[in-house]
Design a protein around this motif. Structure first.
Motif, PDB file in Angstrom:
ATOM      1  N   ASN A   1       4.022   7.051  -5.903  1.00  0.00           N
ATOM      2  CA  ASN A   1       4.191   7.390  -4.490  1.00  0.00           C
ATOM      3  C   ASN A   1       2.854   7.568  -3.776  1.00  0.00           C
ATOM      4  OD1 ASN A   1       7.186   7.771  -3.666  1.00  0.00           O
ATOM      5  ND2 ASN A   1       7.025   8.452  -5.782  1.00  0.00           N
ATOM      6  N   ARG A   2       1.852   8.054  -4.465  1.00  0.00           N
ATOM      7  CA  ARG A   2       0.519   8.160  -3.848  1.00  0.00           C
ATOM      8  C   ARG A   2      -0.046   6.767  -3.578  1.00  0.00           C
ATOM      9  NH1 ARG A   2      -1.001  13.429  -6.596  1.00  0.00           N
ATOM     10  NH2 ARG A   2      -0.265  14.863  -4.988  1.00  0.00           N
ATOM     11  N   GLN A   3       0.142   5.850  -4.526  1.00  0.00           N
ATOM     12  CA  GLN A   3      -0.328   4.482  -4.336  1.00  0.00           C
ATOM     13  C   GLN A   3       0.362   3.823  -3.149  1.00  0.00           C
ATOM     14  OE1 GLN A   3       0.310   2.541  -8.102  1.00  0.00           O
ATOM     15  NE2 GLN A   3      -1.248   3.759  -9.134  1.00  0.00           N
ATOM     16  N   ALA A   4       1.596   4.223  -2.866  1.00  0.00           N
ATOM     17  CA  ALA A   4       2.343   3.664  -1.735  1.00  0.00           C
ATOM     18  C   ALA A   4       1.955   4.341  -0.416  1.00  0.00           C
ATOM     19  CB  ALA A   4       3.844   3.826  -1.974  1.00  0.00           C
ATOM     20  N   GLY A   5       1.061   5.329  -0.491  1.00  0.00           N
ATOM     21  CA  GLY A   5       0.605   6.008   0.716  1.00  0.00           C
ATOM     22  C   GLY A   5       1.585   7.053   1.229  1.00  0.00           C
ATOM     23  N   SER A   6       2.466   7.511   0.373  1.00  0.00           N
ATOM     24  CA  SER A   6       3.488   8.483   0.773  1.00  0.00           C
ATOM     25  C   SER A   6       2.864   9.852   1.043  1.00  0.00           C
ATOM     26  CB  SER A   6       4.536   8.593  -0.330  1.00  0.00           C
ATOM     27  OG  SER A   6       5.587   9.421   0.058  1.00  0.00           O
ATOM     28  N   ASP A   7       3.325  10.495   2.112  1.00  0.00           N
ATOM     29  CA  ASP A   7       2.892  11.846   2.479  1.00  0.00           C
ATOM     30  C   ASP A   7       3.880  12.821   1.851  1.00  0.00           C
ATOM     31  OD1 ASP A   7       2.099  14.213   3.624  1.00  0.00           O
ATOM     32  OD2 ASP A   7       2.746  13.692   5.647  1.00  0.00           O
ATOM     33  N   PHE A   8       3.555  13.304   0.659  1.00  0.00           N
ATOM     34  CA  PHE A   8       4.463  14.210  -0.036  1.00  0.00           C
ATOM     35  C   PHE A   8       3.668  15.124  -0.957  1.00  0.00           C
ATOM     36  CE2 PHE A   8       3.523  11.414  -3.373  1.00  0.00           C
ATOM     37  CZ  PHE A   8       3.909  12.000  -4.562  1.00  0.00           C
ATOM     38  N   THR A   9       4.304  16.193  -1.382  1.00  0.00           N
ATOM     39  CA  THR A   9       3.728  17.076  -2.398  1.00  0.00           C
ATOM     40  C   THR A   9       4.796  17.364  -3.442  1.00  0.00           C
ATOM     41  OG1 THR A   9       4.339  19.101  -1.225  1.00  0.00           O
ATOM     42  CG2 THR A   9       2.157  18.188  -0.758  1.00  0.00           C
ATOM     43  N   TYR A  10       4.354  17.590  -4.651  1.00  0.00           N
ATOM     44  CA  TYR A  10       5.200  18.011  -5.767  1.00  0.00           C
ATOM     45  C   TYR A  10       4.524  19.208  -6.406  1.00  0.00           C
ATOM     46  CZ  TYR A  10       8.707  14.439  -7.080  1.00  0.00           C
ATOM     47  OH  TYR A  10       9.797  13.625  -7.164  1.00  0.00           O
ATOM     48  N   ASP A  11       5.270  20.272  -6.645  1.00  0.00           N
ATOM     49  CA  ASP A  11       4.770  21.412  -7.407  1.00  0.00           C
ATOM     50  C   ASP A  11       5.817  21.755  -8.450  1.00  0.00           C
ATOM     51  OD1 ASP A  11       2.250  22.164  -6.011  1.00  0.00           O
ATOM     52  OD2 ASP A  11       3.603  22.443  -4.324  1.00  0.00           O
ATOM     53  N   PHE A  12       5.366  22.050  -9.672  1.00  0.00           N
ATOM     54  CA  PHE A  12       6.271  22.383 -10.766  1.00  0.00           C
ATOM     55  C   PHE A  12       5.958  23.780 -11.278  1.00  0.00           C
ATOM     56  CE2 PHE A  12       6.313  17.824 -10.664  1.00  0.00           C
ATOM     57  CZ  PHE A  12       7.642  17.517 -10.898  1.00  0.00           C
ATOM     58  N   PHE A  13       7.007  24.479 -11.666  1.00  0.00           N
ATOM     59  CA  PHE A  13       6.885  25.841 -12.167  1.00  0.00           C
ATOM     60  C   PHE A  13       7.717  25.955 -13.440  1.00  0.00           C
ATOM     61  CE2 PHE A  13       6.526  25.615  -7.642  1.00  0.00           C
ATOM     62  CZ  PHE A  13       5.426  26.382  -7.350  1.00  0.00           C
ATOM     63  N   ARG A  14       7.175  26.713 -14.408  1.00  0.00           N
ATOM     64  CA  ARG A  14       7.879  26.907 -15.677  1.00  0.00           C
ATOM     65  C   ARG A  14       7.647  28.337 -16.125  1.00  0.00           C
ATOM     66  NH1 ARG A  14       6.812  23.656 -21.132  1.00  0.00           N
ATOM     67  NH2 ARG A  14       8.781  24.118 -22.169  1.00  0.00           N
ATOM     68  N   ASP A  15       8.716  29.115 -16.216  1.00  0.00           N
ATOM     69  CA  ASP A  15       8.650  30.519 -16.607  1.00  0.00           C
ATOM     70  C   ASP A  15       8.539  30.599 -18.131  1.00  0.00           C
ATOM     71  OD1 ASP A  15       9.059  33.199 -17.173  1.00  0.00           O
ATOM     72  OD2 ASP A  15      10.806  33.407 -15.872  1.00  0.00           O
ATOM     73  N   PRO A  16       7.468  31.210 -18.661  1.00  0.00           N
ATOM     74  CA  PRO A  16       7.335  31.319 -20.116  1.00  0.00           C
ATOM     75  C   PRO A  16       8.512  32.061 -20.767  1.00  0.00           C
ATOM     76  CG  PRO A  16       5.274  31.914 -19.045  1.00  0.00           C
ATOM     77  CD  PRO A  16       6.301  31.757 -17.955  1.00  0.00           C
ATOM     78  N   ALA A  17       9.179  32.936 -20.012  1.00  0.00           N
ATOM     79  CA  ALA A  17      10.328  33.659 -20.551  1.00  0.00           C
ATOM     80  C   ALA A  17      11.561  32.751 -20.673  1.00  0.00           C
ATOM     81  CB  ALA A  17      10.656  34.863 -19.673  1.00  0.00           C
ATOM     82  N   GLU A  18      11.576  31.661 -19.921  1.00  0.00           N
ATOM     83  CA  GLU A  18      12.669  30.684 -19.966  1.00  0.00           C
ATOM     84  C   GLU A  18      12.068  29.280 -20.016  1.00  0.00           C
ATOM     85  OE1 GLU A  18      16.508  31.609 -17.646  1.00  0.00           O
ATOM     86  OE2 GLU A  18      14.869  32.202 -16.313  1.00  0.00           O
ATOM     87  N   PRO A  19      11.449  28.910 -21.129  1.00  0.00           N
ATOM     88  CA  PRO A  19      10.726  27.631 -21.182  1.00  0.00           C
ATOM     89  C   PRO A  19      11.607  26.398 -21.020  1.00  0.00           C
ATOM     90  CG  PRO A  19      10.809  28.649 -23.353  1.00  0.00           C
ATOM     91  CD  PRO A  19      11.352  29.645 -22.383  1.00  0.00           C
ATOM     92  N   GLU A  20      12.921  26.544 -21.172  1.00  0.00           N
ATOM     93  CA  GLU A  20      13.812  25.397 -20.977  1.00  0.00           C
ATOM     94  C   GLU A  20      14.123  25.152 -19.501  1.00  0.00           C
ATOM     95  OE1 GLU A  20      16.402  28.930 -20.901  1.00  0.00           O
ATOM     96  OE2 GLU A  20      14.730  28.359 -22.155  1.00  0.00           O
ATOM     97  N   ARG A  21      13.661  26.038 -18.619  1.00  0.00           N
ATOM     98  CA  ARG A  21      13.882  25.887 -17.176  1.00  0.00           C
ATOM     99  C   ARG A  21      12.599  25.402 -16.507  1.00  0.00           C
ATOM    100  NH1 ARG A  21      19.049  25.763 -16.748  1.00  0.00           N
ATOM    101  NH2 ARG A  21      20.149  27.641 -17.267  1.00  0.00           N
ATOM    102  N   ILE A  22      12.735  24.356 -15.701  1.00  0.00           N
ATOM    103  CA  ILE A  22      11.619  23.839 -14.914  1.00  0.00           C
ATOM    104  C   ILE A  22      12.077  23.820 -13.469  1.00  0.00           C
ATOM    105  CG2 ILE A  22      10.154  21.823 -14.438  1.00  0.00           C
ATOM    106  CD1 ILE A  22      10.528  21.084 -17.437  1.00  0.00           C
ATOM    107  N   PHE A  23      11.225  24.289 -12.582  1.00  0.00           N
ATOM    108  CA  PHE A  23      11.534  24.321 -11.159  1.00  0.00           C
ATOM    109  C   PHE A  23      10.554  23.404 -10.436  1.00  0.00           C
ATOM    110  CE2 PHE A  23      12.696  28.298 -13.112  1.00  0.00           C
ATOM    111  CZ  PHE A  23      13.996  28.478 -12.681  1.00  0.00           C
ATOM    112  N   ALA A  24      11.069  22.583  -9.547  1.00  0.00           N
ATOM    113  CA  ALA A  24      10.227  21.664  -8.783  1.00  0.00           C
ATOM    114  C   ALA A  24      10.425  21.920  -7.296  1.00  0.00           C
ATOM    115  CB  ALA A  24      10.585  20.224  -9.106  1.00  0.00           C
ATOM    116  N   LEU A  25       9.340  21.884  -6.557  1.00  0.00           N
ATOM    117  CA  LEU A  25       9.366  21.920  -5.095  1.00  0.00           C
ATOM    118  C   LEU A  25       8.694  20.649  -4.615  1.00  0.00           C
ATOM    119  CD1 LEU A  25       8.224  25.578  -4.349  1.00  0.00           C
ATOM    120  CD2 LEU A  25      10.530  24.653  -4.177  1.00  0.00           C
TER     121      LEU A  25
END
Length: 115
Positions: A31-55
């Motif tokens: 998406n960056r190569q396509a010039g897209s204006d976007f952001t991705y952020d990922f979060f992972r709680d060490p207490a629940e490593p099987e859960r990943i949160f994306a914004l």
């Protein structure tokens, strides 16, 4: 119906976290190569490593649609590693796009105030 679109996704890790990370790095690069204006952020709680949160944030609904078109094959690979538990799209989407998202189990929350 213009303005940034934000997405919140909660994933449950079902496969290799390294593969999931690698796939999303490819998505970001594509998406960056396509010039897209976007952001991705990922979060992972060490207490629940099987859960990943994306914004994510996209310039507008058109940019979100283009992102989905470009990224869909890679997203399918990512879903083999982590299934989306819940997805919320925050912002104004054209009615047909909002309906497609709802049909796929996505909660669409229109803009309310703050502009």
């Amino acid at each position: 119906m213009a303005g940034r679109i934000s997405i919140f996704i909660e994933f449950e890790l079902t496969g290799d976290v390294g593969a999931f990370e690698s796939i999303f790095r490819e998505i970001v690069d594509l998406n960056r190569q396509a010039g897209s204006d976007f952001t991705y952020d990922f979060f992972r709680d060490p207490a629940e490593p099987e859960r990943i949160f994306a914004l994510e944030s996209h310039a507008d609904a058109g940019a979100l649609g283009a992102h989905f078109e470009r990224s869909f094959p890679l997203l399918q690979k990512a879903w083999a590693c982590a299934r989306p538990v819940q997805t919320r799209i925050l912002g104004d989407l054209p009615a047909p796009m909002a309906e497609r998202m709802r049909q796929n189990g996505v909660t669409v929350v229109p803009w309310w105030m703050g502009r």
